[in-house]
Design an enzyme around this catalytic site. Structure first.
Site, mmCIF file in Angstrom:
data_model
loop_
_atom_site.group_PDB
_atom_site.id
_atom_site.type_symbol
_atom_site.label_atom_id
_atom_site.label_comp_id
_atom_site.label_asym_id
_atom_site.label_seq_id
_atom_site.Cartn_x
_atom_site.Cartn_y
_atom_site.Cartn_z
ATOM 1 N N ARG A 244 -23.891 24.230 -4.035
ATOM 2 C CA ARG A 244 -24.003 25.219 -3.142
ATOM 3 C C ARG A 244 -25.099 26.053 -3.171
ATOM 4 O O ARG A 244 -25.994 26.265 -2.480
ATOM 5 C CB ARG A 244 -22.723 26.181 -2.915
ATOM 6 C CG ARG A 244 -22.956 27.040 -1.678
ATOM 7 C CD ARG A 244 -21.555 27.962 -1.593
ATOM 8 N NE ARG A 244 -21.606 29.006 -0.829
ATOM 9 C CZ ARG A 244 -21.455 29.285 0.506
ATOM 10 N NH1 ARG A 244 -21.272 28.299 0.950
ATOM 11 N NH2 ARG A 244 -21.584 30.496 1.009
ATOM 12 N N ILE B 286 -25.570 30.909 5.876
ATOM 13 C CA ILE B 286 -24.767 29.840 5.269
ATOM 14 C C ILE B 286 -23.361 30.498 5.372
ATOM 15 O O ILE B 286 -23.195 31.384 4.797
ATOM 16 C CB ILE B 286 -25.132 29.202 4.073
ATOM 17 C CG1 ILE B 286 -24.359 28.123 3.328
ATOM 18 C CG2 ILE B 286 -25.308 30.394 2.823
ATOM 19 C CD1 ILE B 286 -24.695 27.618 2.038
ATOM 20 N N SER B 287 -22.326 29.728 5.896
ATOM 21 C CA SER B 287 -20.822 30.388 5.972
ATOM 22 C C SER B 287 -20.363 30.584 4.699
ATOM 23 O O SER B 287 -20.610 29.707 3.675
ATOM 24 C CB SER B 287 -20.161 29.325 6.809
ATOM 25 O OG SER B 287 -20.661 28.999 8.094
ATOM 26 N N GLN B 288 -19.196 31.550 5.014
ATOM 27 C CA GLN B 288 -18.500 31.586 3.571
ATOM 28 C C GLN B 288 -17.728 30.693 3.051
ATOM 29 O O GLN B 288 -17.325 29.720 4.094
ATOM 30 C CB GLN B 288 -17.546 32.962 4.106
ATOM 31 C CG GLN B 288 -16.477 33.215 3.178
ATOM 32 C CD GLN B 288 -15.242 34.003 4.050
ATOM 33 O OE1 GLN B 288 -15.317 33.856 5.061
ATOM 34 N NE2 GLN B 288 -14.368 34.648 3.184
#
Ligand code: SAH
Length: 220
Positions: free
Chosen positions: A43, A69-71
């Protein structure tokens, strides 16, 4: 050896392992394929240098162009709901950093991902190529219209919030298809799991969430 091997850990492997244990397993993510993919995909490579130290923390991170960028948990929960087996053709709306695209590529057969910001699409493509992920096609455009050319899709995953489910996406979802999409007003939405059977759509509310807006014909 594959660049994604778990036996060749990078400097962030421990952070990633803790993310999987605490934020995902610890909160009920049970799909082993999803957990394995999130342990493998680096990530930190999808965020700028200044954010790498936070890459595995429990929150979204800016990726430029006012986007995020999403959790990790929201990504995992959406992927788990889609119950991917590895055979699916997938449409992703909102490539963003390409992080979720990489996960989808590991979990399905082919991913078509559409992003309205050309700079984000290009950056995502470069990272995915570096990771030797090749079953992805990235398109620049308004994903609220889907991508008719490659439809129908077994699975559609939308990572930007819309006021209502765009008709084009429902039309491009195949029989027995599954779609995860955040729906609601701009500052708080519900993540929906939509299933299509015999032409009819059933909708299940998964959880509350907050995504950036889907900007386009079928969005805001
Ligand atoms: N899943 C992504 C999150 C990206 S945020 C990640 O892992 O990084 C949502 C993305 O949707 C943003 O990049 C935004 O530019 C994009 N977006 C918003 N409206 C769109 C539209 N109509 N078509 C395509 N992309 C769109």
């Amino acid at each position: 050896m594959s660049v994604l091997s778990t036996t060749n850990p990078d400097a962030y492997f421990d952070d990633r392992y803790r993310m999987v244990q605490a934020q995902l397993r610890g909160r009920g993510i049970r799909d082993e394929r999803v957990l394995k993919a999130m342990l493998q995909i680096p990530r930190h490579q999808f965020v700028a240098d200044e954010f790498k130290a936070q890459a595995y923390e429990d929150h979204p991170i800016p990726i430029g162009e006012g986007q995020t960028i999403s959790q990790p948990f929201i990504v995992a929960d959406g992927l788990q709901a889609l119950a991917l087996q590895g055979t699916e053709s997938v449409l992703e709306v909102g490539t963003g950093s390409g992080y979720q695209t990489a996960l989808l590529a590991m979990l399905s057969r082919m991913v078509y991902s559409i992003e309205r910001h050309a700079a984000l699409a290009k950056a995502a493509e470069t990272i995915l190529r570096g990771l030797e992920i090749n079953n992805v096609k990235i398109v620049v455009g308004d994903g609220s219209n889907g991508i008719a050319e490659f439809s129908p899709y077994d699975v559609i995953l939308v990572s930007a919030a819309a006021p209502a489910i765009p008709q084009a996406l429902l039309d491009q979802l195949g029989e027995n298809g599954r779609m995860v999409i955040p729906i609601g007003p701009q500052h708080s939405q519900e993540l929906l799991l939509v299933r299509k059977r015999a032409g009819d759509a059933t909708v299940e509310v998964m959880e509350g969430c907050r995504f950036v807006p889907l900007v386009g014909a079928g969005g805001y």
